[in-house]
Design a protein around this motif. Structure first.
Motif, PDB file in Angstrom:
ATOM      1  N   LYS A 207       0.801  -1.222   0.000  1.00  8.81           N
ATOM      2  CA  LYS A 207       0.000   0.000   0.000  1.00  8.81           C
ATOM      3  C   LYS A 207       0.839   1.280   0.000  1.00  8.81           C
ATOM      4  O   LYS A 207       0.317   2.369  -0.237  1.00  8.81           O
ATOM      5  N   TYR A 208       2.135   1.157   0.272  1.00  7.83           N
ATOM      6  CA  TYR A 208       2.959   2.345   0.466  1.00  7.83           C
ATOM      7  C   TYR A 208       3.084   3.245  -0.768  1.00  7.83           C
ATOM      8  O   TYR A 208       2.955   4.475  -0.640  1.00  7.83           O
ATOM      9  N   PRO A 209       3.350   2.694  -1.966  1.00  2.75           N
ATOM     10  CA  PRO A 209       3.551   3.595  -3.112  1.00  2.75           C
ATOM     11  C   PRO A 209       2.376   4.552  -3.331  1.00  2.75           C
ATOM     12  O   PRO A 209       2.584   5.749  -3.585  1.00  2.75           O
ATOM     13  N   GLU A 210       1.152   4.058  -3.226  1.00  3.91           N
ATOM     14  CA  GLU A 210      -0.012   4.915  -3.411  1.00  3.91           C
ATOM     15  C   GLU A 210      -0.119   5.935  -2.278  1.00  3.91           C
ATOM     16  O   GLU A 210      -0.412   7.112  -2.510  1.00  3.91           O
ATOM     17  N   TRP A 211       0.144   5.501  -1.024  1.00  2.00           N
ATOM     18  CA  TRP A 211       0.088   6.418   0.112  1.00  2.00           C
ATOM     19  C   TRP A 211       1.134   7.520  -0.040  1.00  2.00           C
ATOM     20  O   TRP A 211       0.847   8.702   0.186  1.00  2.00           O
ATOM     21  N   LYS A 212       2.348   7.125  -0.436  1.00  2.67           N
ATOM     22  CA  LYS A 212       3.438   8.097  -0.528  1.00  2.67           C
ATOM     23  C   LYS A 212       3.192   9.114  -1.632  1.00  2.67           C
ATOM     24  O   LYS A 212       3.593  10.282  -1.507  1.00  2.67           O
ATOM     25  N   ARG A 213       2.513   8.713  -2.690  1.00  2.00           N
ATOM     26  CA  ARG A 213       2.197   9.659  -3.761  1.00  2.00           C
ATOM     27  C   ARG A 213       1.326  10.804  -3.254  1.00  2.00           C
ATOM     28  O   ARG A 213       1.355  11.906  -3.787  1.00  2.00           O
ATOM     29  N   ARG A 214       0.574  10.539  -2.202  1.00  3.48           N
ATOM     30  CA  ARG A 214      -0.344  11.552  -1.656  1.00  3.48           C
ATOM     31  C   ARG A 214       0.220  12.247  -0.416  1.00  3.48           C
ATOM     32  O   ARG A 214      -0.424  13.135   0.145  1.00  3.48           O
ATOM     33  N   HIS A 215       1.397  11.819   0.041  1.00  2.00           N
ATOM     34  CA  HIS A 215       1.958  12.374   1.276  1.00  2.00           C
ATOM     35  C   HIS A 215       3.432  12.718   1.079  1.00  2.00           C
ATOM     36  O   HIS A 215       4.324  11.912   1.374  1.00  2.00           O
ATOM     37  N   ASP A 216       3.673  13.919   0.558  1.00  2.00           N
ATOM     38  CA  ASP A 216       5.039  14.439   0.424  1.00  2.00           C
ATOM     39  C   ASP A 216       5.954  13.434  -0.276  1.00  2.00           C
ATOM     40  O   ASP A 216       6.933  12.951   0.308  1.00  2.00           O
ATOM     41  N   PRO A 217       5.649  13.107  -1.539  1.00  2.00           N
ATOM     42  CA  PRO A 217       6.352  12.015  -2.229  1.00  2.00           C
ATOM     43  C   PRO A 217       7.857  12.204  -2.375  1.00  2.00           C
ATOM     44  O   PRO A 217       8.601  11.219  -2.459  1.00  2.00           O
ATOM     45  N   GLY A 218       8.320  13.451  -2.394  1.00  2.00           N
ATOM     46  CA  GLY A 218       9.755  13.665  -2.569  1.00  2.00           C
ATOM     47  C   GLY A 218      10.558  13.657  -1.282  1.00  2.00           C
ATOM     48  O   GLY A 218      11.785  13.727  -1.303  1.00  2.00           O
ATOM     49  N   TYR A 219       9.851  13.536  -0.135  1.00  2.00           N
ATOM     50  CA  TYR A 219      10.533  13.638   1.161  1.00  2.00           C
ATOM     51  C   TYR A 219      10.972  12.268   1.641  1.00  2.00           C
ATOM     52  O   TYR A 219      10.161  11.438   2.067  1.00  2.00           O
ATOM     53  N   LYS A 220      12.269  11.985   1.558  1.00  2.00           N
ATOM     54  CA  LYS A 220      12.844  10.726   2.040  1.00  2.00           C
ATOM     55  C   LYS A 220      14.235  11.013   2.614  1.00  2.00           C
ATOM     56  O   LYS A 220      15.257  10.766   1.969  1.00  2.00           O
TER      57      LYS A 220
END
Length: 266
Positions: A207-220
């Motif tokens: 589920k992470y890729p879809e969640w991350k697209r909606r939550h600050d995707p560039g922040y790692k």
């Protein structure tokens, strides 16, 4: 993780290599559970010993090693999938690949809840990844009255790529829970708790890729250290967390009958 001295240190290549060998080796490990793609082993100690070394393995289809590595780093996402977590936050950074953090989690009732302060370090190895931690003391995070401060002697993950979109996850942990636990708890760790935790991480990876697209995707910040805004820490501010300096509680008399329904879920 301790090298026998009293100094806090940041794991080096030899520590990561040793951890990888432990994950991949079969020697000295006893299989305790093997079902539905999840395997659990224990090592060395008698079943009655609470400071067991536990190793688990799960094959993750349709989840890349890189994605699972992000899942295990992303504290904001952890709140979505780790139902046993009470609180987690990063305290400060030591280097570009090491920090100190706090984590507390709900133990099955009627056991008392536990918490940790750990030094965590990570290492990308091409397509594979390792994350390690062990317990330390930080002056601003002393033991709390509402938790039992547990001690991670060595805990970590090895994520091995299995092609471009699949991976194998190992989780190895040796923790002193600072309590004499009933035998049913020790058994439940290998038969229920560890397999369930591995399945949760796998589902979180899906589920992470879809969640991350909606939550600050560039922040790692674990990938891009320049994004890290944590205050800098010095090793001199930390000391090793010795188990014998902490309160030891006896919970051996607690009955499994008092478990809530949610605690029985496998």
């Amino acid at each position: 993780m301790s090298r026998g001295g009293e100094m806090v240190y940041i794991p080096d290549d030899s520590d990561f290599s040793s951890f990888r060998e432990q994950c991949e080796s079969a020697e000295g490990w006893h299989c305790r559970y093997n079902k539905a793609g999840v395997t659990v082993w224990s090592q060395g100690q008698e079943e009655s010993c609470t400071v067991q070394k536990i190793k688990t393995r799960i094959s993750c289809k349709d989840v890349s090693a890189e994605t699972l590595y992000d899942v295990l780093h992303d504290t904001h996402y952890r709140k979505k999938w780790d139902s046993h977590m009470i609180e987690t936050h990063d305290i400060g950074r030591l280097t570009v690949n090491a920090d100190v953090g706090y984590y507390s989690w709900k133990c099955p009732s009627p056991l008392k809840n536990r918490d940790f302060v750990t030094l965590r370090s990570w290492l990308p190895l091409g397509n594979d990844y390792i994350i390690l931690n062990y317990s330390v003391k930080h002056p601003k995070y002393p033991p709390r009255k509402d938790f039992v401060r547990a001690v991670s002697l060595q805990t970590g993950y090895l994520i091995k790529a299995n092609g471009a979109s699949a991976c194998v996850l190992y989780y190895l942990t040796q923790v002193d829970p600072r309590g004499s636990l009933p035998k049913w708890v020790v058994n439940r760790v290998s038969q229920f708790v560890a397999p369930k935790a591995m399945k949760k991480i796998y589902k979180a990876g899906l589920k992470y890729p879809e969640w991350k697209r909606r939550h600050d995707p560039g922040y790692k910040p674990w990938v891009y250290p320049e994004q890290n805004t944590l205050p800098s820490l010095s090793l001199a501010e930390l000391s090793l967390q010795h188990a014998d300096s902490l309160e030891h509680i006896d919970e051996t008399g607690l009955s499994e009958e008092h478990l809530s329904a949610s605690d029985h879920e496998a």
